[in-house]
Every structure is written in structure tokens, then in C-alpha cells.
Motif scaffolding. Structure first.
Motif, PDB file in Angstrom:
ATOM      1  N   SER A   8       0.868  -1.181   0.000  1.00 57.06           N
ATOM      2  CA  SER A   8       0.000   0.000   0.000  1.00 57.06           C
ATOM      3  C   SER A   8       0.909   1.238   0.000  1.00 57.06           C
ATOM      4  O   SER A   8       2.134   1.100   0.028  1.00 57.06           O
ATOM      5  N   GLU A   9       0.294   2.397   0.031  1.00 55.05           N
ATOM      6  CA  GLU A   9       1.138   3.606   0.021  1.00 55.05           C
ATOM      7  C   GLU A   9       1.957   3.741   1.294  1.00 55.05           C
ATOM      8  O   GLU A   9       3.006   4.366   1.306  1.00 55.05           O
ATOM      9  N   GLN A  10       1.467   3.115   2.360  1.00 53.41           N
ATOM     10  CA  GLN A  10       2.215   3.166   3.636  1.00 53.41           C
ATOM     11  C   GLN A  10       3.154   1.960   3.776  1.00 53.41           C
ATOM     12  O   GLN A  10       3.671   1.697   4.853  1.00 53.41           O
ATOM     13  N   GLY A  11       3.342   1.210   2.748  1.00 58.28           N
ATOM     14  CA  GLY A  11       4.163   0.002   2.838  1.00 58.28           C
ATOM     15  C   GLY A  11       3.254  -1.219   2.899  1.00 58.28           C
ATOM     16  O   GLY A  11       2.063  -1.139   2.544  1.00 58.28           O
ATOM     17  N   LEU A  12       3.786  -2.352   3.379  1.00 60.80           N
ATOM     18  CA  LEU A  12       2.971  -3.570   3.394  1.00 60.80           C
ATOM     19  C   LEU A  12       1.869  -3.466   4.445  1.00 60.80           C
ATOM     20  O   LEU A  12       2.098  -2.961   5.549  1.00 60.80           O
ATOM     21  N   ARG A  13       0.702  -3.935   4.087  1.00 60.06           N
ATOM     22  CA  ARG A  13      -0.420  -3.964   5.032  1.00 60.06           C
ATOM     23  C   ARG A  13      -1.098  -5.337   4.944  1.00 60.06           C
ATOM     24  O   ARG A  13      -1.166  -5.921   3.862  1.00 60.06           O
ATOM     25  N   VAL A  14      -1.598  -5.801   6.099  1.00 61.83           N
ATOM     26  CA  VAL A  14      -2.339  -7.072   6.096  1.00 61.83           C
ATOM     27  C   VAL A  14      -3.825  -6.699   6.098  1.00 61.83           C
ATOM     28  O   VAL A  14      -4.301  -6.055   7.043  1.00 61.83           O
ATOM     29  N   TYR A  15      -4.539  -7.104   5.059  1.00 58.87           N
ATOM     30  CA  TYR A  15      -5.946  -6.700   4.913  1.00 58.87           C
ATOM     31  C   TYR A  15      -6.889  -7.824   5.364  1.00 58.87           C
ATOM     32  O   TYR A  15      -6.769  -8.968   4.914  1.00 58.87           O
ATOM     33  N   PHE A  16      -7.813  -7.438   6.229  1.00 59.33           N
ATOM     34  CA  PHE A  16      -8.863  -8.368   6.678  1.00 59.33           C
ATOM     35  C   PHE A  16     -10.210  -7.816   6.241  1.00 59.33           C
ATOM     36  O   PHE A  16     -10.426  -6.603   6.316  1.00 59.33           O
ATOM     37  N   PRO A  17     -11.095  -8.712   5.810  1.00 63.63           N
ATOM     38  CA  PRO A  17     -12.429  -8.212   5.438  1.00 63.63           C
ATOM     39  C   PRO A  17     -13.175  -7.728   6.681  1.00 63.63           C
ATOM     40  O   PRO A  17     -13.095  -8.359   7.728  1.00 63.63           O
ATOM     41  N   GLN A  18     -13.830  -6.609   6.544  1.00 67.23           N
ATOM     42  CA  GLN A  18     -14.679  -6.097   7.631  1.00 67.23           C
ATOM     43  C   GLN A  18     -16.094  -5.997   7.071  1.00 67.23           C
ATOM     44  O   GLN A  18     -16.296  -6.239   5.894  1.00 67.23           O
ATOM     45  N   GLU A  19     -17.012  -5.600   7.926  1.00 71.43           N
ATOM     46  CA  GLU A  19     -18.396  -5.567   7.469  1.00 71.43           C
ATOM     47  C   GLU A  19     -18.543  -4.811   6.155  1.00 71.43           C
ATOM     48  O   GLU A  19     -19.173  -5.266   5.227  1.00 71.43           O
ATOM     49  N   ALA A  20     -17.948  -3.631   6.099  1.00 75.39           N
ATOM     50  CA  ALA A  20     -17.994  -2.879   4.853  1.00 75.39           C
ATOM     51  C   ALA A  20     -16.553  -2.624   4.438  1.00 75.39           C
ATOM     52  O   ALA A  20     -15.879  -1.800   5.029  1.00 75.39           O
ATOM     53  N   GLY A  21     -16.072  -3.371   3.488  1.00 77.86           N
ATOM     54  CA  GLY A  21     -14.733  -3.138   2.960  1.00 77.86           C
ATOM     55  C   GLY A  21     -13.634  -3.878   3.694  1.00 77.86           C
ATOM     56  O   GLY A  21     -13.824  -5.000   4.150  1.00 77.86           O
ATOM     57  N   TRP A  22     -12.490  -3.212   3.825  1.00 74.66           N
ATOM     58  CA  TRP A  22     -11.276  -3.866   4.312  1.00 74.66           C
ATOM     59  C   TRP A  22     -10.648  -3.052   5.415  1.00 74.66           C
ATOM     60  O   TRP A  22     -10.770  -1.835   5.446  1.00 74.66           O
ATOM     61  N   ARG A  23      -9.931  -3.741   6.293  1.00 77.38           N
ATOM     62  CA  ARG A  23      -9.156  -3.015   7.279  1.00 77.38           C
ATOM     63  C   ARG A  23      -7.699  -3.483   7.177  1.00 77.38           C
ATOM     64  O   ARG A  23      -7.438  -4.686   7.234  1.00 77.38           O
ATOM     65  N   GLY A  24      -6.810  -2.529   7.007  1.00 72.06           N
ATOM     66  CA  GLY A  24      -5.394  -2.875   6.840  1.00 72.06           C
ATOM     67  C   GLY A  24      -4.627  -2.679   8.144  1.00 72.06           C
ATOM     68  O   GLY A  24      -4.843  -1.696   8.854  1.00 72.06           O
ATOM     69  N   TYR A  25      -3.780  -3.629   8.484  1.00 70.08           N
ATOM     70  CA  TYR A  25      -2.958  -3.544   9.695  1.00 70.08           C
ATOM     71  C   TYR A  25      -1.487  -3.557   9.299  1.00 70.08           C
ATOM     72  O   TYR A  25      -1.103  -4.303   8.376  1.00 70.08           O
ATOM     73  N   ALA A  26      -0.679  -2.792  10.010  1.00 73.34           N
ATOM     74  CA  ALA A  26       0.767  -2.900   9.820  1.00 73.34           C
ATOM     75  C   ALA A  26       1.169  -4.294  10.300  1.00 73.34           C
ATOM     76  O   ALA A  26       0.700  -4.739  11.355  1.00 73.34           O
ATOM     77  N   PRO A  27       2.005  -4.999   9.552  1.00 72.79           N
ATOM     78  CA  PRO A  27       2.354  -6.378   9.944  1.00 72.79           C
ATOM     79  C   PRO A  27       2.838  -6.481  11.385  1.00 72.79           C
ATOM     80  O   PRO A  27       2.524  -7.454  12.069  1.00 72.79           O
ATOM     81  N   THR A  28       3.571  -5.476  11.860  1.00 71.72           N
ATOM     82  CA  THR A  28       4.123  -5.579  13.222  1.00 71.72           C
ATOM     83  C   THR A  28       3.044  -5.541  14.299  1.00 71.72           C
ATOM     84  O   THR A  28       3.285  -5.929  15.435  1.00 71.72           O
ATOM     85  N   ARG A  29       1.857  -5.059  13.955  1.00 70.38           N
ATOM     86  CA  ARG A  29       0.793  -4.961  14.966  1.00 70.38           C
ATOM     87  C   ARG A  29       0.016  -6.270  15.121  1.00 70.38           C
ATOM     88  O   ARG A  29      -0.772  -6.427  16.058  1.00 70.38           O
ATOM     89  N   LEU A  30       0.231  -7.172  14.182  1.00 65.68           N
ATOM     90  CA  LEU A  30      -0.603  -8.377  14.177  1.00 65.68           C
ATOM     91  C   LEU A  30      -0.339  -9.265  15.390  1.00 65.68           C
ATOM     92  O   LEU A  30       0.803  -9.494  15.747  1.00 65.68           O
ATOM     93  N   PRO A  31      -1.398  -9.784  16.043  1.00 63.80           N
ATOM     94  CA  PRO A  31      -1.167 -10.750  17.128  1.00 63.80           C
ATOM     95  C   PRO A  31      -0.659 -12.067  16.531  1.00 63.80           C
ATOM     96  O   PRO A  31      -0.484 -12.176  15.314  1.00 63.80           O
ATOM     97  N   ARG A  32      -0.476 -13.084  17.374  1.00 63.88           N
ATOM     98  CA  ARG A  32       0.098 -14.363  16.923  1.00 63.88           C
ATOM     99  C   ARG A  32      -0.627 -14.869  15.663  1.00 63.88           C
ATOM    100  O   ARG A  32      -1.858 -14.847  15.583  1.00 63.88           O
TER     101      ARG A  32
END
Ligand SMILES: Nc1ncnc2c1ncn2[C@@H]1O[C@H](COP(=O)(O)OP(=O)(O)OP(=O)(O)O)[C@@H](O)[C@H]1O
Length: 589
Positions: A479-503
Motif C-alpha cells: 500500500s502507500e504506507q508500505g505492506l499492510r495485512v488486509y482483513f475483510p470487515q463488514e464494509a470493505g477492508w481493514r489494513g494492519y501494519a504487519p508488526t501490529r498483528l497478534p500471533r
């Protein structure tokens, strides 16, 4: 006994007890190690009479009476009225916490078991229009009436047997009869909760109901952990006996995945007046943690004379007079007819063979496979190259979408096909297959660079702060902010910085256990060359029934046949505790 081969928890428990109770006999310590090992395998207890006098871990276990005496003299075992790390209840030996959970589940269910809800007349008035054109003894109509008439209802059926369709009608009926009732939908995993909402929306659109009823039907589902208010670090959830959940009707999908401890917390938090409707498939794998409460509940199926009369009056069906039975029996309904896998479906036929343990039938089907089945027989070294070659083509669309940073397309292509591994370890275990795909198909070196565009990940814990649940699958994209992990949400997507991801872990392939509660267009089931204790009928059945349209089995005839010979039953005392005669429980009504 070779302590090195014990599961870590069993070895730790034995060492701890040995230190705290130095006078305890070896036979008692062996029983403690054995009951802890069995708990790791999913058993709630150890039936001493099954193992007495048998070999285990290179030792001969004592005869039953000698064993009982050794346990009772050890200092760490109490009979049911006592308090100790282990409890001996009849010939069943329990870890104390599992015994307490089993007691909670049985007591909470028994309290509600004979409570009846609507009158048969009320149920019939509201069900007749919803089931117009179907016979009185239609399975789904009987199941819907069962859910309306009883406070605890269990609906079990294989894939596509209409559990969602039935529960949509039950909810439509309840919304009309009890408009003020607070309805909550939940499932053990985030993915199962999302699927439940999707399926209910589709079912709702086909119902013959007015706009007001339609609008009143619930549109959200949550995980059981979220519902109960588990905190990331706490064993006890926010809601419990002192603070019951604020709801009147709770529907839980994929209930076969609920382990005993979670079921105990759920029932303890359920207000006494609330209805509970459990949906699931008794033939699927049981929960990862100990217990198989759903299957044990379903085993109580049957009808009492009064239950039979009420159900007949609510549906117009002619039912044979019921027999005296468990107080829960009237609340259990079984659905048998699959509307997804018709009589010509290869997946349906193979799943039936798996359930019946019919390995001959399964192999015959695979040797001349119908269009929705494929088989790559032989050992994994024979087919591994082929697997990679076929995946190369299949992954092309996915890789294109990842390169184009098109998350919708990437998600769509990714979820069309899923590789399911029977095992975690070994050459065709989850870890090896994920690594194979990462290195050979995506040309990544995850040891040097774990994060790269196109990496799928599965979350392994619940994280209420981040809004992620165990089992959620996300995709990594640039993404424009670098790599993001995208999860589907009710409406659209939510991107997380990889370092924030839990186990989490890579998810090109999933274990069959991880795939529970999910569905894919196509499933490739990868079987190991060697037989293993975890390969069972329910594992094969669960894998097959994750597929909507196509299944390919990669593995030898002998591994498949070995798995289908193995039917795993978990030791537990729940079924005996639930077998309380209906007339022995005072009704609240
Ligand atoms: N009585 C019926 N007649 C015709 N089609 C039906 C009937 N009941 C269900 N179906 C169809 O079968 C499909 C599966 O139904 P449904 O989703 O209710 O089953 P399910 O048991 O919840 O499935 P799953 O195992 O996927 O959760 C749906 O397309 C539904 O429309």
C-alpha cells in the motif's frame, strides 16, 4: 515410563505432583500423567476400567482396584465431594477443572431441559405460512418447531441440510411472536460468524415474510469469546453467573467446535429464561480443546411421550409415540437431506462413505471419480512436483491481483481454492507445505523476510483490541504506507501494519482443524504417507465438506483407508450426566 515422550503438560503435572506428594505411589502418578495426556488429545476424563491392566508408555498399568486405592491414598485425588487436583468420579478420573466444567454444563442444561416455551398452537400458527407447501413431517419443519417449543434446542445436520434456512424461519417466527426479544447470533470463530451472517441474509431474502419482520431479523454475529467478554490475558470472561448476558435468544452456529470449558462459560453466562439454539454437524471434528459436548448432546436425540404430542400438534405430523428418555431429547432435531450435495454429488457420496467408515466405497468412487472429485494416489514424493505444477497455474490470477494491489480480486481468487493438511508436521504437514509454496511458487525466503506482498496469514488468537479473532484470514498487499495485512470487515477492508498483528501463521494451506467453520469453492486434501492417530473419519469428513464444488484428494489408498477405519470417541461423563429422565426434573413452568 519415559517422561520425555509425555506431552509437556502431562510431564509437568507428574513432576509437580511427585514433588508435592512424595508419598504417592507410582501407579497414582502414572494415572495423573495419563489423564493429562488424554486431556491434550481432547478427552475430558480417563476411564480407569478401559486402561487398567493395559500397557502404556512401556509400563503395565495396575488392575482397577489396586489403581483406585493408589489414587485415593495419593493425597492429590478426591472423590466428588472433595477438592483436589484430580477427581475420581466412579471409575472416571478427571483433571479438577474439566470435572468442574462437565458438572457445570450438565447442571445448566438440566435446569433448562424440561422448560417448554411456546404452546404447540402458537408454534403452528406462525410456522404454517413459513412452511407453506411442505408436509407436516418435513425435517426442517420439525426442526423449526423443536426450536420454538424448547428452551434448549440443538439442530444437527450435514452441509446444506438447511440448518440456516430453518433457523431463519425460527427467528422470523420469534420476531413475530416475541417482538421485544433480544436476539444474538454467535459462532466459535470469526470466519464462522461471518459465514453465518452471509448465509442468514440469503435465507432471509427467500422467506415469505413482510418487510417489518424482515427488518427485525438480526444482521450481525460475533465470536463467542467476544460475546462473553474474554480478556486477552484472563481465563474468566466478563459475563458469568453474577453478570448474565443481556439477551433473550442466542443462536450459535458451528457448535461442534465449542470445547467443554467454553460451553461451561457460555451456559453459566446465559440468563435462565433465555433460549439457546445450537446449530452444527455432529459428524465433524470436535473442538481442538477437550470435550465433544455438541455430539454428546445430539446423542440424546429421541422423543418423550409429551414431547412427541407437542411436536405433532405444532406441525401436523403423524409421529410415533415417544419413549421415556433424557430430559433434553425433545429439543434435539436432526436434518438428513442435503440440498447442496444432491444424490448425484460425488462430494456428498464420498462424505457419506467417510462417515460410515466405508473405505472400499470411498476408493471405488475415487478410482472412477465423478466430475466434482479428483484423486492423486500414491506417496507424496510421487505427487509433490505435480502439486506445485498445478498450483502454479491456479495461483496465476491471485498473483496478478496482488501485483495490481487489487484486494477484492486477490481475496476472491485466494478463497476459491484451499489446501488442507491433515497434519501439522512432516513432509505434507502444514508447515512444510506453506514453506514449499512460499519458496517454490512465490520465490520468497520467509526466514529472511517473513513479510511480502501475497502472503496470506491466519490469526491464531482472539484480540478484542484490534478487532481480530482466532481463525481470521488476511492477505498482505503493498500500500502507500508500505505492506499492510488486509482483513475483510463488514464494509470493505481493514489494513494492519504487519508488526501490529497478534500471533499468526502463514495460511496458503490450513490444517483441517483450522478450516472448520469455513467453506471454499475447491478443496485439495493432502494426506501423509504414514498413518497417524489423528487421521480419522471425522477429519476426512470435515475436510471434504469444506468444499462447495470440488475436492481433490492427494494421498495413498492405504492412508485414506486407514483414516476411515478410525472413529475417534472422546471419553467424557457428560452423556451419562445428561441422561436424566425427563420426569425427574422439576419444571420451572
Ligand atoms: N427445503 C429446501 N428446499 C430447497 N432448497 C433448500 C431447502 N433448504 C435449504 N435449501 C437450499 O440449500 C442450500 C443450503 O441451505 P442452508 O444454507 O440452509 O444449509 P446449511 O445446513 O445451513 O448449510 P451449511 O452446512 O453450509 O451451513 C441453500 O442454497 C438453500 O437455499
Amino acid at each position: 515410563m519415559n517422561i520425555a515422550t509425555l506431552p509437556p503438560f502431562a510431564a509437568e503435572l507428574k513432576a509437580w505432583l511427585e514433588q508435592r506428594f512424595p508419598a504417592a505411589a507410582q501407579a497414582a502418578l502414572q494415572a495423573a500423567a495419563l489423564v493429562a495426556s488424554r486431556a491434550e488429545e481432547g478427552h475430558v476424563c480417563l476411564n480407569l476400567s478401559d486402561m487398567a491392566g493395559q500397557h502404556w508408555q512401556g509400563i503395565m498399568l495396575p488392575e482397577l482396584q489396586t489403581w483406585r486405592v493408589a489414587l485415593l491414598q495419593s493425597g492429590f485425588v478426591a472423590l466428588t465431594e472433595g477438592y483436589a487436583p484430580l477427581i475420581l468420579d466412579g471409575d472416571r478420573l478427571y483433571l479438577g477443572r474439566l470435572w468442574a466444567d462437565e458438572l457445570t454444563v450438565a447442571a445448566e442444561l438440566a435446569q433448562r431441559a424440561s422448560a417448554t416455551e411456546l404452546t404447540p398452537k402458537q408454534a403452528r400458527t406462525v410456522l404454517d405460512p413459513l412452511f407453506a407447501g411442505t408436509a407436516g413431517d418435513d425435517g426442517q419443519r420439525l426442526a423449526a418447531a423443536t426450536a420454538l417449543l424448547n428452551r434448549i434446542a440443538v439442530i444437527s445436520g450435514g452441509p446444506g441440510t438447511g440448518k440456516t434456512t430453518t433457523v431463519a424461519k425460527v427467528l422470523a417466527a420469534l420476531v413475530q411472536l416475541e417482538p421485544a426479544a433480544r436476539i444474538v447470533l454467535a459462532a466459535p470463530t470469526g470466519r464462522a460468524a461471518a459465514r453465518m451472517v452471509e448465509a442468514l441474509k440469503q435465507a432471509r431474502d427467500r422467506l415469505p415474510i413482510d418487510m417489518i419482520t424482515r427488518a427485525a431479523l438480526p444482521e450481525e454475529a460475533q465470536t463467542l469469546h467476544r460475546l462473553l467478554g474474554f480478556r486477552p490475558d484472563g481465563a474468566q470472561p466478563r459475563y458469568g453467573p453474577g453478570q448474565p448476558l443481556g439477551l433473550d435468544i442466542l443462536v450459535v452456529d458451528e457448535a461442534s467446535m465449542i470445547d467443554l470449558a467454553l460451553f461451561a462459560r457460555l451456559l453459566a453466562a446465559l440468563p435462565r429464561h433465555a433460549r439457546l439454539i445450537l446449530l452444527g454437524d455432529r459428524d465433524q471434528l470436535a473442538s481442538v480443546e477437550a470435550g465433544s459436548a455438541f455430539a454428546e448432546l445430539v446423542r440424546q436425540a429421541g422423543r418423550t411421550p409429551d414431547g412427541s404430542r407437542r411436536l405433532a400438534a405444532a406441525t401436523g405430523a403423524r409421529l410415533s409415540p415417544g419413549r421415556p428418555g433424557s430430559a433434553l431429547a425433545d429439543g434435539i432435531a436432526l436434518l438428513h437431506v442435503s440440498h447442496r450435495f444432491g444424490s448425484d454429488s460425488g462430494i456428498g457420496a464420498l462424505a457419506r462413505c467417510a462417515n460410515a467408515g466405508d473405505s472400499q466405497g470411498a476408493l471405488q468412487l475415487l478410482r472412477a471419480p465423478p466430475p466434482d472429485l479428483a484423486w492423486q494416489p500414491g506417496l507424496c514424493r510421487d505427487w509433490q512436483g505435480l502439486l506445485l505444477a498445478q498450483l502454479q497455474t491456479r495461483l496465476a490470477d491471485y498473483r496478478e491481483a496482488v501485483a495490481a494491489r487489487d484486494i477484492d480480486a486477490a481475496y476472491h481468487h485466494f478463497h476459491r481454492l484451499r489446501l488442507l493438511c491433515a497434519l501439522r508436521e512432516g513432509p505434507v504437514g502444514l508447515e512444510a507445505i506453506n514453506r514449499l509454496l512460499e519458496t517454490r511458487l512465490l520465490h520468497q525466503d520467509p526466514r529472511r523476510q517473513p513479510w511480502y506482498a501475497g502472503r496470506p496469514v491466519i490469526v491464531r488468537v482472539n484480540d478484542s483490541v484490534l478487532g481480530l479473532a482466532n481463525g481470521d484470514v488476511g492477505l498482505v498487499l503493498e500500500s502507500e504506507q508500505g505492506l499492510r495485512v488486509y482483513f475483510p470487515q463488514e464494509a470493505g477492508w481493514r489494513g494492519y501494519a504487519p508488526t501490529r498483528l497478534p500471533r499468526h501463521e502463514t495460511a496458503f494451506a490450513l490444517t483441517v482443524h483450522q478450516s472448520q467453520g469455513s467453506e471454499f469453492d475447491e478443496v485439495w486434501l493432502l494426506l501423509p504417507d504414514e498413518d497417524a492417530a489423528v487421521l480419522s473419519r471425522s477429519l476426512i469428513y470435515t475436510a471434504l465438506t469444506r468444499a462447495r464444488h470440488k475436492v481433490a484428494v492427494w494421498g495413498s489408498a492405504s492412508t485414506l483407508a486407514g483414516a476411515l477405519q478410525r472413529s475417534v470417541q472422546r471419553d467424557s461423563g457428560l452423556a451419562d450426566r445428561l441422561r436424566v429422565p425427563a420426569d425427574s426434573i422439576p419444571s420451572e413452568d
